[in-house]
Write an enzyme that holds these catalytic residues in place. Sequence first.
Site, PDB file in Angstrom:
ATOM      1  N   LYS A   1      -5.785   6.382   9.404  1.00 40.70           N
ATOM      2  CA  LYS A   1      -7.093   6.892   8.985  1.00 40.70           C
ATOM      3  C   LYS A   1      -7.832   7.405  10.214  1.00 40.70           C
ATOM      4  O   LYS A   1      -8.693   6.714  10.777  1.00 40.70           O
ATOM      5  CB  LYS A   1      -7.905   5.784   8.295  1.00 40.70           C
ATOM      6  CG  LYS A   1      -7.380   5.376   6.930  1.00 40.70           C
ATOM      7  CD  LYS A   1      -8.349   4.409   6.252  1.00 40.70           C
ATOM      8  CE  LYS A   1      -7.904   4.072   4.844  1.00 40.70           C
ATOM      9  NZ  LYS A   1      -8.882   3.171   4.163  1.00 40.70           N
TER      10      LYS A   1
ATOM     11  N   ARG B   1       0.859  -1.185   0.000  1.00 38.55           N
ATOM     12  CA  ARG B   1       0.000   0.000   0.000  1.00 38.55           C
ATOM     13  C   ARG B   1       0.890   1.227   0.000  1.00 38.55           C
ATOM     14  O   ARG B   1       1.783   1.350   0.825  1.00 38.55           O
ATOM     15  CB  ARG B   1      -0.888  -0.007   1.257  1.00 38.55           C
ATOM     16  CG  ARG B   1      -1.823   1.179   1.429  1.00 38.55           C
ATOM     17  CD  ARG B   1      -2.496   1.072   2.802  1.00 38.55           C
ATOM     18  NE  ARG B   1      -3.561   2.060   3.007  1.00 38.55           N
ATOM     19  CZ  ARG B   1      -3.370   3.286   3.471  1.00 38.55           C
ATOM     20  NH1 ARG B   1      -2.145   3.711   3.753  1.00 38.55           N
ATOM     21  NH2 ARG B   1      -4.399   4.103   3.641  1.00 38.55           N
TER      22      ARG B   1
ATOM     23  N   SER C   1     -12.784  -4.704   2.047  1.00 37.75           N
ATOM     24  CA  SER C   1     -13.038  -3.870   3.215  1.00 37.75           C
ATOM     25  C   SER C   1     -14.536  -3.828   3.482  1.00 37.75           C
ATOM     26  O   SER C   1     -15.316  -3.463   2.597  1.00 37.75           O
ATOM     27  CB  SER C   1     -12.528  -2.445   2.972  1.00 37.75           C
ATOM     28  OG  SER C   1     -11.125  -2.410   2.911  1.00 37.75           O
TER      29      SER C   1
END
Length: 212
Positions: A140, A41, A110
Amino acid sequence: MNSSWPRRGLYAITPDEADTARLLARTASVLDAGAAWLQYRNKPADAALRRDQALALLPLCRAHGVPLIVNDDWRLAAQIGADGAHLGEDDGELAAARAALGSGAILGASCYDDIALARAAAAGGASYVAFGAFFPSPTKPNARRAAPELLAQAAPLGLPRVAIGGITPDNARSLVRAGADLVAVISGVFDAPDPAAAVRAYLSCFEDPAHE
């Protein structure tokens, strides 16, 4: 999902690292310490850097017997021959990804704080379902918060359940006890003073989840 891949343990997710050599060095120590899966990622990177880094990580993962899963981009996963992809709600259809990657690929979804999304993902060909954030996350900070009960609710789907979001060695055990098969971590490993020691601390949470 390839039955030879582990279904429990630490799911390490790479940090946003622009220096590919440094990314490889940081990741190698995490894999050496026993991470079960690796997700590539790098949100700020452009397409060329993402491809270069994912390609560079692939032989490292192969050498450790760890699957490489590409975040967000199943097309990149297919192009480089990665072991799978992880899709959020805006990253395309699971069915299209499954068709491109094949039946043996690991395809994650997700599901945030929503068991209905998990059921839809299972029906759409997902290999695992991911819930979170369970705790405040530095990656996040505004992520939806999930309740541990979701992990038990997803058990009938028969898929590995991944927990993500603010997970530390101190709180991971409670999620394993609630039903998490894998705990997904970025900063808790890669930002730790000793990432290898952090990996081992997370893995210890799977040894006896019945006790705090």
